[in-house]
Structures are given as structure tokens and as C-alpha cells.
Design a protein around this motif. Structure first.
Motif, PDB file in Angstrom:
ATOM      1  N   ALA A 197       0.793  -1.034   0.074  1.00  0.00           N
ATOM      2  CA  ALA A 197      -0.006  -0.081   0.142  1.00  0.00           C
ATOM      3  C   ALA A 197       0.921   1.065  -0.124  1.00  0.00           C
ATOM      4  N   GLU A 222       3.838   1.597  -1.237  1.00  0.00           N
ATOM      5  CA  GLU A 222       4.269   1.975  -2.522  1.00  0.00           C
ATOM      6  C   GLU A 222       3.434   2.094  -3.766  1.00  0.00           C
ATOM      7  N   ARG A 223       2.020   2.232  -3.283  1.00  0.00           N
ATOM      8  CA  ARG A 223       1.347   2.361  -4.369  1.00  0.00           C
ATOM      9  C   ARG A 223       0.915   1.138  -5.412  1.00  0.00           C
ATOM     10  N   SER A 262      -1.038  -1.910  -6.488  1.00  0.00           N
ATOM     11  CA  SER A 262      -2.510  -2.434  -6.236  1.00  0.00           C
ATOM     12  C   SER A 262      -2.394  -3.849  -6.122  1.00  0.00           C
TER      13      SER A 262
END
Length: 418
Positions: free
Chosen positions: A187, A189-190, A192
Motif C-alpha cells: 500500500a 508503495e502504491r 495494487s
């Protein structure tokens, strides 16, 4: 470096950019993040039952004394789970442990209390003892668990995959750990991901939809499969499973944290969520398409998981390549590969699809070390794997060490992984 060694490093580097890849993590990846290995965890939990007035002190002591000296807290839970199952089937709804009779409700209460104690250690982290002092759990509000190593790994792994220049399938992350560091790092590190739950901070178990490759935001980049459960999973009375945010006072959670199968692993893995989780492991391992299954922080101490790997690798249509980052174990003063790897590399026809990168060298398809004698490497550690993903073959040259790496990562089973 020998030509065989160089070729093997190049092969491993290529495999780790595979379109189809999965990772299996044991507790060794979290031990430098403020979490204990399995035996320190065992003693931290046991401290809850040391005082004369502690609830279930006698039962806990009887359970430990009935097991081998090398048994850890998961063995205690497994033994206790078996006693629960036996007591449930008995006419009197009780069973003798250590010369005393215990009702099934008492056994269940201790099982839940142990799981709650494990949750507290994993959530807060622990402080190793200094100057002979015993290790202790971090105080509430002063958590010492760190996520940086996990963020570095994920950032590096996905950066390496991005270089491939084509859409890739989701990476499957299987973990035996109870902590939330992988999902937290994903999360942050973005990246998905799907973890089998539907919802937000409060979510319900729905693997049939959560693991679908496409969702409202497009294809997810990763699937997270927590084979031994998690400190934020809770079993409700109706048999359903929910994921709860920390600090929320509802629903009731005392004694029902879902971090380990309630009874024997075999029985528990026939029910959800474990049935779905292990089916996902079988599905990925049995892929007839070429793929890589990388292992880090795991010392091949879970027979149930090892059996799934062996069964899948033995299938005639299996093309999976196994890459194990592991520390060699001392036996009679000699460093050797874990027994399971030795068995697979010497007894199985698929040995040529196994690579082992250890603190002592590199092995491909046999127990012959391709590295030069006396070399020591750090690529077996979680941080070393991150560097290998970043630097590839150059890392093999830069990080040969003259002395063994300090630390105990992977040397013993820990916190949800064996």
C-alpha cells in the motif's frame, strides 16, 4: 568466479524477471524489522504464563513438558488444537493433560489466549534483551516494527519487472507470517493488490471475487496469500472471517484472532479461509506455463507446505523453476543445505529446476557448490535478495564476503513461518 557459477547467476537473474512469478516468505524476512524468530516468540508468549497466578499456567506448562525440547509455540498450539478435537469427541467433553483433567472450554480459552499473546508481540514488535536481560514485548503505543526493508524489496522487484516493457501477470506473494508488513508495504508503495478480502479497513473474506485479476481499478499487480492467517483476521461465531482495523472496539475479538489453524493443519486446511489459501498455492505451483517460485526467509520446516511444493514440482507438465534464498545449517561443524533441499536435489528427477543461493555459495540441480571455497554471500538475506534484484550478476561480484554475515535471519523458524 567459475563459468558455471556465472551462468547460474545469469539464469537466476533472468528467472526473477519472469512474466509468471511467485514468492514464498517465511519469518526470516521480518526478523530485522523488529519481529522475533520462532523461539524468541515462544519465550515471549510463555512469559504470559510464568506468574503463579496466571490463568492456565499449569495447563500451559503441561503442554510444553509433553513436547520435545525443540518444540516452539506453533507446536504448542497444534498440540492444544489436537486436545480440543479429542475433548470435543469425548463423552465427558474433557481430556487429561499432564495428569489433570481439563474441560474443552478451558482448552479453547488457552488456545485463544496464546493466539492473542502472539498477536500482541507481532503487532508491537519486541526488544532483544541486553546484558543478559530477557527480551520483552514493546509497550503499547511504542511499537518498534519497521516496514522499510519490505518497501525496499517491493519497490526493487516491481521496478525490475517494469523494465520488461510489457504487461505482466500479478505476482503471487505467499507468506507464512502473521504480520502485516507485506500488505502495508504494498500500500505504501502504491502497488495494487488483492488479499482475498472485500471491503476497506473492515473487510470480509471473499476470495472468489477478491482474487479476480481485473477490478474497478484495472488489473491488480499482486496477489497476497497469507497461508497461516494474520493478526488482523478474526473468526466470527457463524464461521465467517473478517479483517479488522487496529484500535476498533468491535466486533468482539478476544481469543478469536485467526493466525493459526485451530486443530491439526490437515483438518484446518480443509475449511475456509485455509482451504482457499492452499488451493491458491496448489493452483500457482501446478501451472503448466513456465514460471519461477522464489523462496526467502523460510528454512523448509513446514511439512505441509513442502509437500505441496514437492507434489507440484513432480507433475509431468510442471515447468516451475524453484529459486531458494536460504542460509546453510550447521551440522557436526559443517555447513550444509536444509535436508529438504538435499533430498530434492539428490533424489528427484526435477532437480535441474532448483537453484539455491546460500551464504556459502550457489547450487543448481545438485549439492555441488558452484561458488569458490571459502566465499560467503549475503544474498540469502531479505536485504540481500533486494540487492540481487537491483544489481543482478554484478551483485555476485560485489558482495562476496570474507566472513559470515552477522545475524540470524533464516537460521531458525519464526513468527508465522518455518
Amino acid at each position: 568466479m567459475t563459468s558455471d557459477f556465472d551462468a547460474a547467476v545469469e539464469d537466476v537473474t533472468a528467472h526473477l524477471t519472469s512474466e509468471r512469478q511467485a514468492w514464498l516468505f517465511g519469518a526470516g524476512i521480518s526478523c530485522r524489522s523488529g519481529l522475533p524468530l520462532m523461539y524468541p516468540l515462544t519465550e515471549l508468549v510463555a512469559a504470559n504464563y510464568a506468574d503463579p497466578g496466571a490463568n492456565h499456567k499449569a495447563l500451559f506448562a503441561a503442554l510444553r513438558s509433553s513436547l520435545p525440547d525443540a518444540a516452539h509455540i506453533e507446536h504448542v498450539l497444534s498440540q492444544l488444537g489436537d486436545f480440543v478435537a479429542l475433548a470435543e469427541r469425548s463423552k465427558e467433553q474433557q481430556i487429561a493433560v499432564g495428569g489433570a483433567d481439563y474441560a474443552v472450554d478451558t482448552l479453547r480459552a488457552l488456545h485463544g489466549g496464546i493466539r492473542d499473546a502472539i498477536r500482541d508481540v507481532i503487532r508491537r514488535g519486541y526488544l532483544p534483551g541486553e546484558g543478559g536481560a530477557a527480551p520483552k514485548v514493546a509497550e503499547e503505543g511504542k511499537h518498534v516494527v519497521k516496514v522499510e526493508h519490505h518497501r525496499d524489496f517491493l519497490r526493487t522487484l516491481f521496478a525490475a519487472r517494469d523494465k520488461v516493457g510489457r504487461p505482466l501477470r500479478p505476482v503471487n506473494f505467499f507468506t507464512l507470517n502473521y504480520d502485516t508488513l507485506i500488505e502495508d508495504a504494498l500500500a505504501l508503495e502504491r502497488i495494487s493488490f488483492a488479499d482475498g478480502f472485500s471491503g476497506g479497513a473492515m473487510a470480509y473474506w471473499a476470495p472468489e471475487t477478491a482474487y479476480a485479476e481485473n477490478g474497478t481499478g484495472g488489473r491488480v499487480a499482486a496477489h497476497l496469500i497469507k497461508l497461516h492467517g494474520s493478526i488482523d483476521w478474526h473468526a466470527e461465531g457463524n464461521g465467517s472471517v473478517i479483517r479488522c482495523r487496529e484500535g476498533c472496539g468491535y466486533p468482539e475479538r478476544a481469543g478469536n484472532v485467526l493466525i493459526y489453524p485451530q486443530a491439526t493443519k490437515y483438518v484446518a486446511t480443509q475449511r475456509d479461509p485455509f482451504a482457499s489459501l492452499f488451493e491458491k498455492l496448489r493452483e500457482v505451483l501446478r501451472s503448466p506455463q513456465p514460471m519461477v517460485f522464489a523462496i526467502c526467509g523460510y528454512s523448509f520446516g513446514d511439512e505441509h507446505v513442502d509437500l505441496h511444493i514437492e507434489e507440484a514440482m513432480s507433475r509431468p507438465d510442471c515447468k516451475t523453476v524453484l529459486v531458494a534464498f536460504v542460509r546453510e545449517q550447521e551440522k557436526a561443524g559443517v555447513a550444509v543445505l536444509p535436508d529438504k533441499l538435499v533430498d530434492w536435489m539428490t533424489q528427484k528427477p526435477w532437480a535441474n529446476r532448483i537453484f539455491a543461493l546460500t551464504d556459502k555459495g550457489l547450487y543448481h540441480g545438485s549439492t555441488t557448490n558452484l561458488s569458490q571455497a571459502g566465499e560467503n554471500h549475503e544474498w540469502w538475506t531479505f536485504e540481500g535478495v533486494t540487492k540481487f534484484l537491483s544489481d543482478g550478476p554484478q551483485q555476485a561480484e560485489d558482495n562476496v564476503m570474507a566472513a559470515p554475515v552477522a545475524g540470524a535471519e533464516g537460521a531458525a523458524n519464526a513468527g508465522g513461518g518455518e
